[in-house]
Design a protein around this motif. Structure first.
Motif, PDB file in Angstrom:
ATOM      1  N   ARG A  39      52.408  11.896  15.179  1.00 14.10           N
ATOM      2  CA  ARG A  39      52.552  13.335  14.899  1.00 14.10           C
ATOM      3  C   ARG A  39      52.325  13.632  13.429  1.00 14.10           C
ATOM      4  O   ARG A  39      51.584  14.560  13.050  1.00 14.10           O
ATOM      5  N   SER A  40      52.929  12.800  12.597  1.00 17.24           N
ATOM      6  CA  SER A  40      52.841  13.025  11.160  1.00 17.24           C
ATOM      7  C   SER A  40      51.401  12.877  10.658  1.00 17.24           C
ATOM      8  O   SER A  40      50.930  13.672   9.830  1.00 17.24           O
ATOM      9  N   VAL A  41      50.684  11.882  11.192  1.00 18.17           N
ATOM     10  CA  VAL A  41      49.269  11.690  10.803  1.00 18.17           C
ATOM     11  C   VAL A  41      48.465  12.933  11.189  1.00 18.17           C
ATOM     12  O   VAL A  41      47.685  13.471  10.395  1.00 18.17           O
ATOM     13  N   VAL A  42      48.684  13.417  12.420  1.00 22.75           N
ATOM     14  CA  VAL A  42      47.893  14.560  12.894  1.00 22.75           C
ATOM     15  C   VAL A  42      48.207  15.816  12.066  1.00 22.75           C
ATOM     16  O   VAL A  42      47.295  16.547  11.656  1.00 22.75           O
TER      17      VAL A  42
ATOM     18  N   ALA B 197      46.727  15.356   8.514  1.00 21.21           N
ATOM     19  CA  ALA B 197      45.266  15.418   8.550  1.00 21.21           C
ATOM     20  C   ALA B 197      44.808  16.858   8.754  1.00 21.21           C
ATOM     21  O   ALA B 197      43.865  17.329   8.105  1.00 21.21           O
ATOM     22  N   HIS B 198      45.499  17.566   9.641  1.00 21.79           N
ATOM     23  CA  HIS B 198      45.158  18.964   9.903  1.00 21.79           C
ATOM     24  C   HIS B 198      45.254  19.768   8.599  1.00 21.79           C
ATOM     25  O   HIS B 198      44.393  20.591   8.306  1.00 21.79           O
ATOM     26  N   HIS B 199      46.295  19.483   7.840  1.00 27.18           N
ATOM     27  CA  HIS B 199      46.497  20.174   6.559  1.00 27.18           C
ATOM     28  C   HIS B 199      45.285  19.986   5.634  1.00 27.18           C
ATOM     29  O   HIS B 199      44.910  20.887   4.886  1.00 27.18           O
ATOM     30  N   PHE B 200      44.694  18.806   5.702  1.00 25.33           N
ATOM     31  CA  PHE B 200      43.533  18.510   4.837  1.00 25.33           C
ATOM     32  C   PHE B 200      42.195  18.702   5.563  1.00 25.33           C
ATOM     33  O   PHE B 200      41.159  18.216   5.103  1.00 25.33           O
ATOM     34  N   HIS B 201      42.227  19.382   6.712  1.00 29.84           N
ATOM     35  CA  HIS B 201      40.999  19.691   7.489  1.00 29.84           C
ATOM     36  C   HIS B 201      40.251  18.424   7.917  1.00 29.84           C
ATOM     37  O   HIS B 201      39.030  18.338   7.834  1.00 29.84           O
ATOM     38  N   ILE B 202      41.030  17.431   8.336  1.00 25.71           N
ATOM     39  CA  ILE B 202      40.428  16.176   8.825  1.00 25.71           C
ATOM     40  C   ILE B 202      40.730  16.056  10.326  1.00 25.71           C
ATOM     41  O   ILE B 202      41.862  16.341  10.751  1.00 25.71           O
ATOM     42  N   ASP B 203      39.750  15.624  11.097  1.00 27.51           N
ATOM     43  CA  ASP B 203      39.978  15.404  12.533  1.00 27.51           C
ATOM     44  C   ASP B 203      40.634  14.043  12.767  1.00 27.51           C
ATOM     45  O   ASP B 203      40.328  13.071  12.067  1.00 27.51           O
ATOM     46  N   VAL B 204      41.509  13.988  13.770  1.00 24.92           N
ATOM     47  CA  VAL B 204      42.101  12.697  14.153  1.00 24.92           C
ATOM     48  C   VAL B 204      41.659  12.372  15.581  1.00 24.92           C
ATOM     49  O   VAL B 204      41.895  13.137  16.511  1.00 24.92           O
ATOM     50  N   VAL B 205      41.001  11.226  15.710  1.00 24.59           N
ATOM     51  CA  VAL B 205      40.481  10.791  17.004  1.00 24.59           C
ATOM     52  C   VAL B 205      41.358   9.647  17.493  1.00 24.59           C
ATOM     53  O   VAL B 205      41.581   8.674  16.769  1.00 24.59           O
TER      54      VAL B 205
ATOM     55  N   LEU C  27      40.055  13.754  20.649  1.00 21.32           N
ATOM     56  CA  LEU C  27      40.506  14.468  19.453  1.00 21.32           C
ATOM     57  C   LEU C  27      41.956  14.894  19.668  1.00 21.32           C
ATOM     58  O   LEU C  27      42.283  15.459  20.711  1.00 21.32           O
ATOM     59  N   LEU C  28      42.829  14.574  18.730  1.00 21.27           N
ATOM     60  CA  LEU C  28      44.234  14.974  18.889  1.00 21.27           C
ATOM     61  C   LEU C  28      44.435  16.360  18.266  1.00 21.27           C
ATOM     62  O   LEU C  28      44.145  16.557  17.081  1.00 21.27           O
ATOM     63  N   THR C  29      44.951  17.272  19.059  1.00 23.32           N
ATOM     64  CA  THR C  29      45.217  18.621  18.550  1.00 23.32           C
ATOM     65  C   THR C  29      46.680  18.722  18.127  1.00 23.32           C
ATOM     66  O   THR C  29      47.501  17.861  18.475  1.00 23.32           O
ATOM     67  N   LEU C  30      47.007  19.808  17.446  1.00 24.99           N
ATOM     68  CA  LEU C  30      48.406  20.029  17.066  1.00 24.99           C
ATOM     69  C   LEU C  30      49.272  20.100  18.316  1.00 24.99           C
ATOM     70  O   LEU C  30      50.414  19.641  18.345  1.00 24.99           O
TER      71      LEU C  30
ATOM     72  N   ASP D 103      48.864  18.461  21.065  1.00 26.99           N
ATOM     73  CA  ASP D 103      49.111  17.113  21.610  1.00 26.99           C
ATOM     74  C   ASP D 103      50.341  16.456  20.985  1.00 26.99           C
ATOM     75  O   ASP D 103      50.963  15.582  21.587  1.00 26.99           O
ATOM     76  N   VAL D 104      50.632  16.825  19.742  1.00 31.91           N
ATOM     77  CA  VAL D 104      51.747  16.134  19.068  1.00 31.91           C
ATOM     78  C   VAL D 104      52.992  17.018  18.971  1.00 31.91           C
ATOM     79  O   VAL D 104      53.961  16.691  18.288  1.00 31.91           O
ATOM     80  N   ASN D 105      52.943  18.117  19.710  1.00 27.36           N
ATOM     81  CA  ASN D 105      54.101  19.005  19.744  1.00 27.36           C
ATOM     82  C   ASN D 105      55.212  18.345  20.563  1.00 27.36           C
ATOM     83  O   ASN D 105      54.939  17.756  21.608  1.00 27.36           O
ATOM     84  N   ASN D 106      56.430  18.396  20.071  1.00 25.43           N
ATOM     85  CA  ASN D 106      57.582  17.865  20.823  1.00 25.43           C
ATOM     86  C   ASN D 106      57.486  16.386  21.153  1.00 25.43           C
ATOM     87  O   ASN D 106      57.868  15.959  22.249  1.00 25.43           O
ATOM     88  N   ILE D 107      56.979  15.598  20.239  1.00 21.03           N
ATOM     89  CA  ILE D 107      56.977  14.150  20.517  1.00 21.03           C
ATOM     90  C   ILE D 107      57.798  13.375  19.488  1.00 21.03           C
ATOM     91  O   ILE D 107      57.986  12.168  19.639  1.00 21.03           O
ATOM     92  N   ILE D 108      58.274  14.057  18.446  1.00 21.73           N
ATOM     93  CA  ILE D 108      58.968  13.324  17.365  1.00 21.73           C
ATOM     94  C   ILE D 108      60.187  12.560  17.906  1.00 21.73           C
ATOM     95  O   ILE D 108      60.567  11.515  17.385  1.00 21.73           O
ATOM     96  N   HIS D 109      60.780  13.053  18.972  1.00 20.94           N
ATOM     97  CA  HIS D 109      62.011  12.462  19.502  1.00 20.94           C
ATOM     98  C   HIS D 109      61.756  11.506  20.663  1.00 20.94           C
ATOM     99  O   HIS D 109      62.703  10.973  21.239  1.00 20.94           O
ATOM    100  N   ARG D 110      60.504  11.307  21.012  1.00 21.83           N
ATOM    101  CA  ARG D 110      60.219  10.486  22.206  1.00 21.83           C
ATOM    102  C   ARG D 110      59.915   9.026  21.867  1.00 21.83           C
ATOM    103  O   ARG D 110      59.148   8.734  20.959  1.00 21.83           O
ATOM    104  N   GLY D 111      60.523   8.116  22.651  1.00 19.16           N
ATOM    105  CA  GLY D 111      60.241   6.689  22.486  1.00 19.16           C
ATOM    106  C   GLY D 111      58.873   6.358  23.071  1.00 19.16           C
ATOM    107  O   GLY D 111      58.166   7.250  23.562  1.00 19.16           O
ATOM    108  N   GLY D 112      58.489   5.091  23.024  1.00 18.35           N
ATOM    109  CA  GLY D 112      57.183   4.675  23.538  1.00 18.35           C
ATOM    110  C   GLY D 112      56.079   5.190  22.634  1.00 18.35           C
ATOM    111  O   GLY D 112      56.288   5.446  21.443  1.00 18.35           O
ATOM    112  N   THR D 113      54.886   5.329  23.169  1.00 16.77           N
ATOM    113  CA  THR D 113      53.773   5.891  22.401  1.00 16.77           C
ATOM    114  C   THR D 113      52.853   6.684  23.317  1.00 16.77           C
ATOM    115  O   THR D 113      52.450   6.163  24.372  1.00 16.77           O
TER     116      THR D 113
END
Ligand code: F6P
Length: 342
Positions: free
Chosen positions: A24-27, A30-38, A58-61, A63-73
């Motif tokens: 989540r943090s990477v995405v 990266a979004h802040h710096f206008h970089i795509d995350v694949v 491509l990971l969108t914002l 995709d990483v919504n509400n995952i900070i608290h989830r285990g696994g990957t």
């Protein structure tokens, strides 16, 4: 410095709570710096078999919504023996080139970083490791993502074992993960007030018979002097046959009924504790910043609460050793228990 447009990310090896927080943090960064995350799925397999497993996504914002608290990957994980082959490495490099990737972030442990080092010979983009493993055995960082949660999970489990052990005045042998190092075992053992902590740092299998006798004597003495439970925590891969075999051997050697409990993969799951969420978030942002600064061939680390970088070679050269202070602390506590002063 060329402008970075596309970063690839994958999770590899044993999953660890907090990997999702790092993704989540990477995405977000990266979004802040206008970089795509694949993203690539199932560890390095996603790169090697990009055509038939899962295409680069491509990971969108969202995709990483509400995952900070989830285990696994959310990216799934796997071990990937093909990364040790010339063909596998070439395939992985080919995918990265075809996808126009500027930098690859791998969240994982030492095996995963050895994969990055091997890839270095075949692909010329930037390679960044983020330490994610419950084992906490990577050199150069005080903590790895997932360790704090695994310790917490094991402590909660052993506290519960203590209740039933106390009720029956029973001896328990609890086996903990850590592959070949005792970071989890020592931290958990001490925090649970275990009567014995057996790990690579204070025991060698050559002394097995001596240890068996010593354990039997100490348990007997403890039982004669104070009624109650007795908990031994033991690192996995230490005693031949593990906790179950040790329980059997104590039964034969000293007629003691011991209950073995292997905590196993429960230690890898669950919602990451705040410490892991924060570490993962800081490291994810640092990985993106490092890429923008043109850094290559590094692992993001934390030393004395400050984020820093170390080379991937340094990270995998040695396993990080358990603090001697922790080992000594347990020895000194044990001495008091053995003298029945406690
Ligand atoms: O690397 C983390 C770890 O959980 C180790 O503590 C353990 O030895 C190993 O993974 C178990 O891995 P597997 O997924 O192969 O069962």
């Amino acid at each position: 410095m060329t402008a970075i447009k596309r970063i690839a990310i994958l999770t590899s090896g044993g999953d660890a709570p907090g990997m999702n927080a790092a993704i989540r943090s990477v995405v977000l960064a990266a979004h802040h710096f206008h970089i795509d995350v694949v993203s690539f799925y199932h560890g390095y397999n996603g790169l090697i078999h990009a055509d038939n497993i899962n295409h680069a996504k491509l990971l969108t914002l969202n995709d990483v919504n509400n995952i900070i608290h989830r285990g696994g990957t959310i990216l799934k994980s796997a071990r990937c023996p093909e990364m040790l082959t010339e063909n596998g490495l070439k395939q992985a490099a080919k995918t990265l080139t075809l996808e126009n990737i500027d930098a690859l972030i791998v969240i994982g442990g030492d095996g995963s970083f050895n994969g990055l080092l091997a890839l270095k010979e075949h692909w010329h983009g930037q390679l960044i490791g983020v330490p994610g493993t419950i084992d906490n055995d990577l050199d150069g960082t005080d903590f790895t993502i997932g360790f704090a949660t695994a310790v917490n999970t094991a402590i909660e489990a052993i506290d519960k074992i203590r209740d039933t052990a106390d009720a029956f005045e029973r001896i328990f042998i609890v086996e903990l993960m850590g592959r070949h190092s005792g970071h989890i075992t020592f931290n958990v053992g001490i925090a649970c007030g275990a009567e014995q902590v057996l790990s690579f740092e204070n025991f060698s299998v050559d002394d097995k018979q001596v240890k068996l006798k010593q354990l039997a004597d100490e348990i007997k003495s403890a039982q004669e002097n104070r009624h109650g439970s007795y908990i031994i925590v033991i690192a996995e891969n230490l005693w031949p046959g593990g906790a179950i075999e040790l329980a059997k051997e104590l039964k034969v050697a000293a007629s003691m009924d011991c209950t073995a409990c292997v905590l196993g993969h429960i230690q890898r799951g669950g919602s990451p504790v705040p410490k892991d969420r924060l570490l993962a978030t800081k490291m994810g942002v640092a990985a993106v910043q490092a890429i923008i600064e043109g850094k290559n061939n590094i692992m993001i680390a934390e030393q004395n609460s400050a984020i820093c970088h170390i080379t991937l070679e340094q990270a995998v050269e040695h396993h990080k050793v358990v603090s001697q202070q922790l080992v000594d602390a347990q020895e000194n506590i044990l001495a008091l228990t053995a003298q029945n002063q406690y």
